[in-house]
Design an enzyme around this catalytic site. Sequence first.
Site, mmCIF file in Angstrom:
data_model
loop_
_atom_site.group_PDB
_atom_site.id
_atom_site.type_symbol
_atom_site.label_atom_id
_atom_site.label_comp_id
_atom_site.label_asym_id
_atom_site.label_seq_id
_atom_site.Cartn_x
_atom_site.Cartn_y
_atom_site.Cartn_z
ATOM 1 N N SER A 1 7.174 -0.575 11.570
ATOM 2 C CA SER A 1 6.184 0.337 10.998
ATOM 3 C C SER A 1 5.970 1.579 11.858
ATOM 4 O O SER A 1 5.725 1.477 13.061
ATOM 5 C CB SER A 1 4.859 -0.443 10.878
ATOM 6 O OG SER A 1 3.752 0.422 10.808
ATOM 7 N N ASP B 1 -0.300 8.742 12.938
ATOM 8 C CA ASP B 1 1.012 8.562 12.292
ATOM 9 C C ASP B 1 1.351 9.854 11.540
ATOM 10 O O ASP B 1 1.153 9.954 10.332
ATOM 11 C CB ASP B 1 0.903 7.348 11.342
ATOM 12 C CG ASP B 1 2.211 7.027 10.650
ATOM 13 O OD1 ASP B 1 3.280 7.469 11.123
ATOM 14 O OD2 ASP B 1 2.156 6.327 9.614
ATOM 15 N N PHE C 1 3.402 3.545 11.422
ATOM 16 C CA PHE C 1 1.966 3.551 11.695
ATOM 17 C C PHE C 1 1.650 2.708 12.919
ATOM 18 O O PHE C 1 0.904 3.124 13.815
ATOM 19 C CB PHE C 1 1.207 3.021 10.468
ATOM 20 C CG PHE C 1 -0.272 2.961 10.677
ATOM 21 C CD1 PHE C 1 -1.064 4.066 10.426
ATOM 22 C CD2 PHE C 1 -0.881 1.798 11.145
ATOM 23 C CE1 PHE C 1 -2.435 4.014 10.649
ATOM 24 C CE2 PHE C 1 -2.251 1.741 11.360
ATOM 25 C CZ PHE C 1 -3.035 2.854 11.112
ATOM 26 N N ARG D 1 10.687 5.308 -1.363
ATOM 27 C CA ARG D 1 9.223 5.178 -1.464
ATOM 28 C C ARG D 1 8.649 6.439 -2.070
ATOM 29 O O ARG D 1 8.896 7.532 -1.560
ATOM 30 C CB ARG D 1 8.674 4.949 -0.058
ATOM 31 C CG ARG D 1 7.191 5.222 0.131
ATOM 32 C CD ARG D 1 6.783 4.696 1.494
ATOM 33 N NE ARG D 1 5.506 5.185 1.945
ATOM 34 C CZ ARG D 1 4.928 4.813 3.080
ATOM 35 N NH1 ARG D 1 5.536 3.948 3.881
ATOM 36 N NH2 ARG D 1 3.761 5.292 3.451
ATOM 37 N N TRP E 1 8.737 -5.459 9.528
ATOM 38 C CA TRP E 1 8.578 -4.059 9.134
ATOM 39 C C TRP E 1 8.411 -3.247 10.413
ATOM 40 O O TRP E 1 7.409 -3.409 11.122
ATOM 41 C CB TRP E 1 7.351 -3.942 8.247
ATOM 42 C CG TRP E 1 6.786 -2.601 7.888
ATOM 43 C CD1 TRP E 1 5.500 -2.178 8.110
ATOM 44 C CD2 TRP E 1 7.415 -1.531 7.155
ATOM 45 N NE1 TRP E 1 5.305 -0.932 7.590
ATOM 46 C CE2 TRP E 1 6.469 -0.505 7.001
ATOM 47 C CE3 TRP E 1 8.699 -1.350 6.634
ATOM 48 C CZ2 TRP E 1 6.751 0.695 6.342
ATOM 49 C CZ3 TRP E 1 8.978 -0.161 5.979
ATOM 50 C CH2 TRP E 1 8.022 0.833 5.843
HETATM 51 C C1 SPV Z 1 3.468 2.017 7.939
HETATM 52 O O1 SPV Z 1 3.101 0.866 8.240
HETATM 53 O O2 SPV Z 1 3.883 2.827 8.786
HETATM 54 C C2 SPV Z 1 3.407 2.457 6.544
HETATM 55 C C3 SPV Z 1 2.424 1.842 5.659
HETATM 56 O O3 SPV Z 1 4.152 3.361 6.201
HETATM 57 S S1 SPV Z 1 1.005 2.866 5.604
HETATM 58 O O4 SPV Z 1 0.589 3.142 6.963
HETATM 59 O O5 SPV Z 1 0.002 2.165 4.849
HETATM 60 O O6 SPV Z 1 1.383 4.108 4.927
HETATM 61 MG MG MG Z 2 4.916 4.451 7.790
#
Ligand code: SPV
Ligand code: MG
Length: 290
Positions: free
Chosen positions: A42, A54, A44, A155, A40
Amino acid sequence: MSKAKQLRERMAERGLVHIMAAHSPLSAILAEEAGFDGLWASGFELSALFGLPDMSLISMTQHLDMLRAVAGRSSLPIIADIDSGYGNAINVVHAIREYEHAGSSAVVIEDKTFPKVTSLAAGGRQELLRVEEFQGKIEAAVATRHDPDFLVIARTEALIAGLSEDEALRRGMAYAEVGADMVLIHSKKKDPSEIESFSRAWKGSVPLVIVPNAYPELEAARIKALGNIRMVIYGNYGIRAAATAMQETFSRIVADGGVQNVYKDIVPVEEVFRLQGMEKTKQDEKRFLR
Ligand code: SPV
Ligand code: MG
């Protein structure tokens, strides 16, 4: 066979795939060695790596650079977290071209406005797009992909924004209707009740994806029992594990006045050499340096 097809086949075979967040090529290598089915990319984690919240502060170029570096050091399929798609449906067309070309096998696009605010922060400003506008973004992504197996995952942040389960279901259905391959339902509730209830009520034609960051007790057996979740993304565990390890090690070094104790509890440098592929480089030196 493309990695996207491999990912689809694995979901069909196993019923559930486990995807680990990666914020660097090194974390991707460690995730692959541990046995995850995919990575992933990500938003974040990458934001945290830069010491930033983020909130759409990391650029698409920064994210793509990291994704390319990850793709170069891992054979796992990569699911790119492209937030809200960097703008409107035209930005999504551009993003899909770039992310597919950079080596990802899937994207997750969320129905929030740009710039977004991270989902799990208490009191975060959460604004959603009109359903029709987000449908246009999903259609743009589906129409742009080259590989028909490249997954477009829609999402919905309806529950994150405090809206009802009915609204989340309505949005998920609307996104599946215009061609999303999967629907990611996100929740910040500290227990899995919202997700379990949504999953039981889901009548859409496509399977679901979840990110059990806020509700960690929802493990694989319980997820499988729900019957329609095919992908679980461990969204912030890599960066949290790294932060834990560095906090502990750094504070011990300061407290001990040196590294005389901690060195026994961290990987030896030879292990880092292994992860860096030093052995192959040594062989190449023997072969090519004259
Ligand atoms: C990420 O990992 O960037 C996500 C998941 O989008 S969360 O941070 O939980 O929204
Ligand atoms: Mg994210």
